[in-house]
Design an enzyme around this catalytic site. Sequence first.
Site, PDB file in Angstrom:
ATOM      1  N   SER A   1       0.852  -1.186   0.000  1.00  0.00           N
ATOM      2  CA  SER A   1       0.000   0.000   0.000  1.00  0.00           C
ATOM      3  C   SER A   1       0.884   1.230   0.000  1.00  0.00           C
ATOM      4  O   SER A   1       2.013   1.199   0.493  1.00  0.00           O
ATOM      5  CB  SER A   1      -0.862  -0.019   1.261  1.00  0.00           C
ATOM      6  OG  SER A   1      -1.310   1.270   1.596  1.00  0.00           O
ATOM      7  N   SER A   2       0.352   2.328  -0.510  1.00  0.00           N
ATOM      8  CA  SER A   2       1.137   3.570  -0.539  1.00  0.00           C
ATOM      9  C   SER A   2       1.380   4.131   0.863  1.00  0.00           C
ATOM     10  O   SER A   2       2.233   4.997   1.041  1.00  0.00           O
ATOM     11  CB  SER A   2       0.418   4.626  -1.385  1.00  0.00           C
ATOM     12  OG  SER A   2      -0.884   4.857  -0.888  1.00  0.00           O
ATOM     13  N   CYS A   3       0.678   3.604   1.876  1.00  0.00           N
ATOM     14  CA  CYS A   3       0.885   4.113   3.242  1.00  0.00           C
ATOM     15  C   CYS A   3       2.217   3.646   3.840  1.00  0.00           C
ATOM     16  O   CYS A   3       2.561   4.037   4.946  1.00  0.00           O
ATOM     17  CB  CYS A   3      -0.268   3.728   4.152  1.00  0.00           C
ATOM     18  SG  CYS A   3      -0.273   1.995   4.594  1.00  0.00           S
TER      19      CYS A   3
ATOM     20  N   TYR B   1      -0.430  -0.819  10.165  1.00  0.00           N
ATOM     21  CA  TYR B   1      -0.618  -1.486   8.872  1.00  0.00           C
ATOM     22  C   TYR B   1       0.618  -1.272   7.995  1.00  0.00           C
ATOM     23  O   TYR B   1       1.121  -2.198   7.361  1.00  0.00           O
ATOM     24  CB  TYR B   1      -1.865  -0.908   8.198  1.00  0.00           C
ATOM     25  CG  TYR B   1      -2.157  -1.455   6.827  1.00  0.00           C
ATOM     26  CD1 TYR B   1      -2.665  -2.741   6.670  1.00  0.00           C
ATOM     27  CD2 TYR B   1      -1.949  -0.679   5.680  1.00  0.00           C
ATOM     28  CE1 TYR B   1      -2.953  -3.243   5.408  1.00  0.00           C
ATOM     29  CE2 TYR B   1      -2.239  -1.180   4.426  1.00  0.00           C
ATOM     30  CZ  TYR B   1      -2.741  -2.460   4.292  1.00  0.00           C
ATOM     31  OH  TYR B   1      -3.029  -2.955   3.034  1.00  0.00           O
TER      32      TYR B   1
ATOM     33  N   LYS C   1       3.259  -4.008   6.222  1.00  0.00           N
ATOM     34  CA  LYS C   1       3.483  -4.064   4.770  1.00  0.00           C
ATOM     35  C   LYS C   1       4.969  -3.853   4.425  1.00  0.00           C
ATOM     36  O   LYS C   1       5.491  -4.482   3.498  1.00  0.00           O
ATOM     37  CB  LYS C   1       2.608  -3.033   4.055  1.00  0.00           C
ATOM     38  CG  LYS C   1       1.133  -3.418   4.011  1.00  0.00           C
ATOM     39  CD  LYS C   1       0.944  -4.715   3.254  1.00  0.00           C
ATOM     40  CE  LYS C   1      -0.496  -5.154   3.158  1.00  0.00           C
ATOM     41  NZ  LYS C   1      -0.640  -6.405   2.403  1.00  0.00           N
TER      42      LYS C   1
ATOM     43  N   HIS D   1     -12.739   2.940   3.462  1.00  0.00           N
ATOM     44  CA  HIS D   1     -11.871   4.022   3.016  1.00  0.00           C
ATOM     45  C   HIS D   1     -12.719   5.197   2.516  1.00  0.00           C
ATOM     46  O   HIS D   1     -13.933   5.102   2.380  1.00  0.00           O
ATOM     47  CB  HIS D   1     -10.945   3.523   1.902  1.00  0.00           C
ATOM     48  CG  HIS D   1      -9.810   2.692   2.419  1.00  0.00           C
ATOM     49  ND1 HIS D   1      -9.759   1.319   2.262  1.00  0.00           N
ATOM     50  CD2 HIS D   1      -8.695   3.024   3.100  1.00  0.00           C
ATOM     51  CE1 HIS D   1      -8.651   0.855   2.821  1.00  0.00           C
ATOM     52  NE2 HIS D   1      -7.990   1.865   3.334  1.00  0.00           N
TER      53      HIS D   1
END
Length: 328
Positions: free
Chosen positions: A123-125, A152, A156, A195
């Site tokens: 994920s971009s987070c 999270y 990842k 989201h």
Amino acid sequence: MADTTGSDMKPGSFMSEKSAKIFVAGHRGLVGSAIVRKLQESGFTNLILRTHSELDLTNQSDVESFFSAEKPAYVILAAAKVGGIHANNTYPADFIAVNLQIQTNVIHSAYTNGVKKLLFLGSSCIYPKFAPQPIPESALLTGPLEPTNEWYAIAKIAGIKMCQAYRIQHQWDAISGMPTNLYGPNDNFHPENSHVLPALMRRFHEAKANNAEEVVVWGSGSPLREFLHVDDLADACVFLMEKYSGFEHVNVGSGVEVTIKELAELVKEVVGFEGKLVWDCTKPDGTPRKLMDSSKLASLGWTPKVSIRDGLRQTYDWYLENVVQKKQ
């Protein structure tokens, strides 16, 4: 001395192995279901799919038994515990523990059971809260994370590093793709744990159905976000399985930014809500801007195809058919 990054691996012949066993982990979610659709459209005939009740990916012995029995040739790891700001703030232990368990079990069992290639999706987070914009792959681990989803994100990041570690130590073809914010069919429209985009769509739809005069949206509306239709991501995943065997993770984005305010106006228009928008500035905005630099993927020859307006229309049609009608 051998190349310790495993970058000497050549992309394989994934697209020519239409009868190879492919395990898509998380096939009923937003991402996994899109990947299954894309693989089926591309002519793959031997997909291995398991629901959570059939295979608990957090259970190490169950995962080991599954891989030992099935021996898939390829794995696409799209299974994850996901949610928005509220869910991440409320269940931090779940977000770090469940995701670490899933990816550790699947990646290790895939390697020990002779899987040819694995694609791990993040994920971009994963990137620092104040990473340079657009965010290049090299920004990973260069600064503090966004506090609202760091649990999270850390899970990842561990998944990316695990793929790299197995590549270094075992010369195993494990790659990672990092999608931007996704939307589309099979999204989570839960009132609290979804989201921003599906949450907005649900709120506008319910306001329209109830003839409400206004919809209140969290934050100021000023943060910039990038969205990618999940069918575009699925297309990129198949592309990466065929074309990419590198050490570094690959960003998968649309390259198009909208403010949350612009997004809300667009969703309002697609849903057909006639009332007004009210912004609750006491609620958190999250990261101020999050655009990924997807030039690496573009240089390999992939670009997205679905515009956000068309994608929102498709998603709302799916929501009406699969969420609203099932309630009636």
